[in-house]
Enzyme design. Sequence first.
Site, PDB file in Angstrom:
ATOM      1  N   ARG A   1       0.881  -1.335   0.075  1.00 25.80           N
ATOM      2  CA  ARG A   1      -0.054   0.000  -0.089  1.00 25.80           C
ATOM      3  C   ARG A   1       0.779   1.373   0.053  1.00 25.80           C
ATOM      4  O   ARG A   1       0.319   2.392  -0.044  1.00 25.80           O
ATOM      5  CB  ARG A   1      -0.893   0.012   1.179  1.00 25.80           C
ATOM      6  CG  ARG A   1      -2.322  -0.311   0.948  1.00 25.80           C
ATOM      7  CD  ARG A   1      -2.903  -0.344   2.432  1.00 25.80           C
ATOM      8  NE  ARG A   1      -4.412  -0.344   2.560  1.00 25.80           N
ATOM      9  CZ  ARG A   1      -5.199  -1.314   2.645  1.00 25.80           C
ATOM     10  NH1 ARG A   1      -4.776  -2.660   2.785  1.00 25.80           N
ATOM     11  NH2 ARG A   1      -6.686  -1.143   2.852  1.00 25.80           N
TER      12      ARG A   1
ATOM     13  N   ARG B   1     -17.968  -3.838   9.277  1.00 22.54           N
ATOM     14  CA  ARG B   1     -16.359  -3.676   9.853  1.00 22.54           C
ATOM     15  C   ARG B   1     -16.525  -2.169  10.571  1.00 22.54           C
ATOM     16  O   ARG B   1     -17.212  -1.487  10.119  1.00 22.54           O
ATOM     17  CB  ARG B   1     -15.460  -3.672   8.907  1.00 22.54           C
ATOM     18  CG  ARG B   1     -15.123  -5.053   8.550  1.00 22.54           C
ATOM     19  CD  ARG B   1     -14.013  -4.968   7.192  1.00 22.54           C
ATOM     20  NE  ARG B   1     -13.312  -3.846   7.340  1.00 22.54           N
ATOM     21  CZ  ARG B   1     -12.073  -3.766   6.383  1.00 22.54           C
ATOM     22  NH1 ARG B   1     -11.922  -4.852   5.459  1.00 22.54           N
ATOM     23  NH2 ARG B   1     -11.514  -2.716   6.147  1.00 22.54           N
TER      24      ARG B   1
ATOM     25  N   ARG C   1     -10.091   6.693   4.460  1.00 21.28           N
ATOM     26  CA  ARG C   1      -9.344   5.779   3.892  1.00 21.28           C
ATOM     27  C   ARG C   1      -9.076   5.957   2.488  1.00 21.28           C
ATOM     28  O   ARG C   1      -8.154   5.400   2.043  1.00 21.28           O
ATOM     29  CB  ARG C   1     -10.331   4.287   3.965  1.00 21.28           C
ATOM     30  CG  ARG C   1      -9.982   3.771   5.322  1.00 21.28           C
ATOM     31  CD  ARG C   1     -11.304   2.736   5.746  1.00 21.28           C
ATOM     32  NE  ARG C   1     -10.975   1.606   5.021  1.00 21.28           N
ATOM     33  CZ  ARG C   1     -12.285   0.761   4.635  1.00 21.28           C
ATOM     34  NH1 ARG C   1     -13.543   0.957   5.084  1.00 21.28           N
ATOM     35  NH2 ARG C   1     -12.023  -0.307   3.929  1.00 21.28           N
TER      36      ARG C   1
HETATM   37  P1  AMP Z   1      -8.153  -3.466   4.561  1.00 18.47           P
HETATM   38  O1  AMP Z   1      -8.829  -4.853   5.003  1.00 18.47           O
HETATM   39  O2  AMP Z   1      -7.237  -4.254   3.288  1.00 18.47           O
HETATM   40  O3  AMP Z   1      -9.155  -2.563   3.889  1.00 18.47           O
HETATM   41  O4  AMP Z   1      -7.423  -2.918   5.518  1.00 18.47           O
HETATM   42  C1  AMP Z   1      -7.929  -2.471   6.729  1.00 18.47           C
HETATM   43  C2  AMP Z   1      -7.107  -1.528   7.640  1.00 18.47           C
HETATM   44  O5  AMP Z   1      -5.814  -2.304   7.969  1.00 18.47           O
HETATM   45  C3  AMP Z   1      -6.477  -0.332   6.694  1.00 18.47           C
HETATM   46  O6  AMP Z   1      -7.517   0.734   6.559  1.00 18.47           O
HETATM   47  C4  AMP Z   1      -5.445  -0.001   7.352  1.00 18.47           C
HETATM   48  O7  AMP Z   1      -5.690   0.746   8.658  1.00 18.47           O
HETATM   49  C5  AMP Z   1      -4.851  -1.379   7.719  1.00 18.47           C
HETATM   50  N1  AMP Z   1      -3.879  -1.860   6.601  1.00 18.47           N
HETATM   51  C6  AMP Z   1      -4.202  -3.446   6.188  1.00 18.47           C
HETATM   52  N2  AMP Z   1      -3.177  -3.408   5.204  1.00 18.47           N
HETATM   53  C7  AMP Z   1      -2.178  -2.283   5.217  1.00 18.47           C
HETATM   54  C8  AMP Z   1      -1.007  -2.065   4.543  1.00 18.47           C
HETATM   55  N3  AMP Z   1      -0.478  -2.931   3.756  1.00 18.47           N
HETATM   56  N4  AMP Z   1      -0.248  -1.020   5.135  1.00 18.47           N
HETATM   57  C9  AMP Z   1      -0.745  -0.299   6.071  1.00 18.47           C
HETATM   58  N5  AMP Z   1      -1.865  -0.315   6.661  1.00 18.47           N
HETATM   59  C10 AMP Z   1      -2.693  -1.647   6.344  1.00 18.47           C
END
Ligand code: AMP
Length: 222
Positions: A90, A161, A172
């Site tokens: 990311r 969530r 986000r």
């Molecule tokens: P997701 O389920 O991929 O939408 O991730 C949910 C949250 O987890 C994100 O909004 C970030 O706070 C954190 N997160 C997930 N993957 C990453 C990553 N590769 N780098 C930094 N934060 C992450």
Amino acid sequence: MLGAVVLFGPPGSGKGTQAKLLAARFGVPHVSTGDLLREHVAAGDEIGREAQALMQAGRLVPDELVERLVEERLSRPDARNGVVLDGFPRTLEQAESLSKLLKKRNLDELVIHLKVDYNKIISRLTARRQCPKCGTLYNLLSNPPKSDQVCDRDGSVLIARADDREEVIRERFRAYEALTLPLLERFRSSGRRLCEVDAGCGGPEELAGRIAALVRNAEARR
Ligand code: AMP
């Protein structure tokens, strides 16, 4: 050997759903940094405590922390032939770290960019639900459970969530545009294999079919 298929796209572009479908099709693990972090938050351990507030605010957790989680996950035997990555990398720093990790493991990298209109995403995210027990994803609009708000597989009551509230979704998106979107340019300029797919139309299975065809095509041309 599949290598690492990286699903890239904004929050709500369907990365999680597609990653699960593709991982099952190709017989490799689905590795989601969001899921790994949520497991630590649920366990209440040190990593979970560090990540929780940032996640609830819709901000990224530190690179070093997610990189450690991915390195540990990729070193397990089931990831030997490849993985489908969802939500990682990311940031530019994470992309560099991933390339090094994959090189060490002799795995190729293929980035699939899921393109979706932003207006569609907000309504998708606010209608998103997940089973707290088995992790199955639903969408009350496009992919509802058979009976209202209950998991088809195990009957658990579905939950939204904590970070799928509108103000957190906006944060986000900000994080995505500022830190993650610039990766696309880096992927292109560094010669990484990158495919674009219109993820705003068709059902989940149909889209998975299109992506699987792209992956097979890319493999054949290697
Ligand atoms: P997701 O389920 O991929 O939408 O991730 C949910 C949250 O987890 C994100 O909004 C970030 O706070 C954190 N997160 C997930 N993957 C990453 C990553 N590769 N780098 C930094 N934060 C992450």
